[in-house]
Design a protein around this motif. Sequence first.
Motif, PDB file in Angstrom:
ATOM      1  N   PRO A  52      49.234  41.318  49.145  1.00 60.96           N
ATOM      2  CA  PRO A  52      49.421  39.730  49.488  1.00 60.96           C
ATOM      3  C   PRO A  52      50.107  38.845  48.175  1.00 60.96           C
ATOM      4  O   PRO A  52      51.065  37.903  49.032  1.00 60.96           O
ATOM      5  N   ILE A  53      50.351  38.739  47.347  1.00 59.84           N
ATOM      6  CA  ILE A  53      50.888  38.587  46.004  1.00 59.84           C
ATOM      7  C   ILE A  53      52.580  38.807  46.451  1.00 59.84           C
ATOM      8  O   ILE A  53      53.499  37.753  46.315  1.00 59.84           O
ATOM      9  N   VAL A  54      53.090  39.886  46.681  1.00 59.43           N
ATOM     10  CA  VAL A  54      54.557  40.478  47.827  1.00 59.43           C
ATOM     11  C   VAL A  54      54.225  39.804  48.866  1.00 59.43           C
ATOM     12  O   VAL A  54      55.222  39.753  49.134  1.00 59.43           O
ATOM     13  N   PHE A  55      53.302  39.982  49.549  1.00 58.78           N
ATOM     14  CA  PHE A  55      54.470  39.883  51.243  1.00 58.78           C
ATOM     15  C   PHE A  55      53.698  37.797  51.359  1.00 58.78           C
ATOM     16  O   PHE A  55      54.406  37.143  52.482  1.00 58.78           O
ATOM     17  N   LEU A 112      39.550  36.184  48.579  1.00 61.15           N
ATOM     18  CA  LEU A 112      40.069  35.326  47.962  1.00 61.15           C
ATOM     19  C   LEU A 112      41.942  34.809  47.090  1.00 61.15           C
ATOM     20  O   LEU A 112      42.540  33.839  47.200  1.00 61.15           O
ATOM     21  N   VAL A 113      42.292  36.214  47.183  1.00 61.40           N
ATOM     22  CA  VAL A 113      43.767  36.717  46.216  1.00 61.40           C
ATOM     23  C   VAL A 113      44.623  36.457  47.533  1.00 61.40           C
ATOM     24  O   VAL A 113      45.552  36.208  46.749  1.00 61.40           O
ATOM     25  N   LEU A 141      36.667  43.061  50.075  1.00 60.98           N
ATOM     26  CA  LEU A 141      37.167  42.515  50.978  1.00 60.98           C
ATOM     27  C   LEU A 141      36.626  40.981  50.655  1.00 60.98           C
ATOM     28  O   LEU A 141      38.319  40.227  50.907  1.00 60.98           O
ATOM     29  N   LEU A 142      35.691  40.701  50.342  1.00 60.31           N
ATOM     30  CA  LEU A 142      35.881  39.574  49.785  1.00 60.31           C
ATOM     31  C   LEU A 142      37.111  39.207  47.827  1.00 60.31           C
ATOM     32  O   LEU A 142      37.340  38.405  48.388  1.00 60.31           O
ATOM     33  N   THR A 172      46.474  40.176  56.002  1.00 63.88           N
ATOM     34  CA  THR A 172      45.598  41.289  54.591  1.00 63.88           C
ATOM     35  C   THR A 172      44.642  41.776  54.320  1.00 63.88           C
ATOM     36  O   THR A 172      44.121  42.910  54.678  1.00 63.88           O
ATOM     37  N   LEU A 173      43.903  41.238  55.277  1.00 60.41           N
ATOM     38  CA  LEU A 173      41.943  41.176  55.209  1.00 60.41           C
ATOM     39  C   LEU A 173      42.244  42.840  56.443  1.00 60.41           C
ATOM     40  O   LEU A 173      41.993  43.806  56.760  1.00 60.41           O
TER      41      LEU A 173
END
Length: 279
Positions: free
Chosen positions: A251-254, A10-11, A5-6, A266-267
Amino acid sequence: VWQPLLWVLLVSIFAAWSAQNAEKLGVSQRRWNKWLLKIEPVEALLRLVMSFLLVFRLGRSAQRYWEARQKAGALIEVCRVIASTACAHMVFGDDLRRIEHRMHWPKAPPSTEEKDEVWMSTTCSPASAICRWVVVFPIAAKNYLRSEGGDPKELDGLLSTGEVEELFQAPNQCLYVLDTMRGLAASWAAKAVHNGACAEVVAQVFGALTRQIDLLTGTFGGMERINNTPLPFVYVSHLRTSLTVYLTLVPIVFAPIWLWATPPLTLIVAWALLGIEAA
């Protein structure tokens, strides 16, 4: 769960910042969008793979839970059968008076005693002794499966202080209780035959008790097997690694769509998927 989760947090923060400040990284917005178009099919493919892996993982968890619940239900059933068999066939003295009182309920039979004696399994009748150890067995099973020594307060009124100490010192409390019940049944059968009871009836009762104690041993063995047999480490490691890779891509895609809503969203997704993995 907390370490992945951490990492995902961060990502997601970096992805949300990069989506709005791609040019500060030396990448044009047009080039950044083209790169995202190439990543989206990979995320979709991984999503399909993760769905199959998580469904299998959830199914195995549900199967283990249901099997454990069946064993617990069988344990309760067998304990009741042993107690009722003992009360019906291994009674004399004060136990007979208590059964007479129950048969004539609500009118109590005449009694010359004002107060019942406090029974311990070392001084009471065989029926009371068997019933006491039957009540002790689920407590012993809980202590063993949870790797706990046990709380003497849970056994107040059931066993004497010496019996509690011997039980807690046993390497396997469940086996100690089962051996004690077998010994009580064998001792009762020998004394009953010696005192002139019908040998055939005694043999039938003793055989019934032995079979029920065998079933009780089987229920405990089933729960012990479930408790001591985790899922294969290779599968767990493979699922965790695949899930971490997928959650890194989310997260990179959305991020271009969600912007600064990317970290909390994302979390939530990561918490839901990692919760299934940890079940």
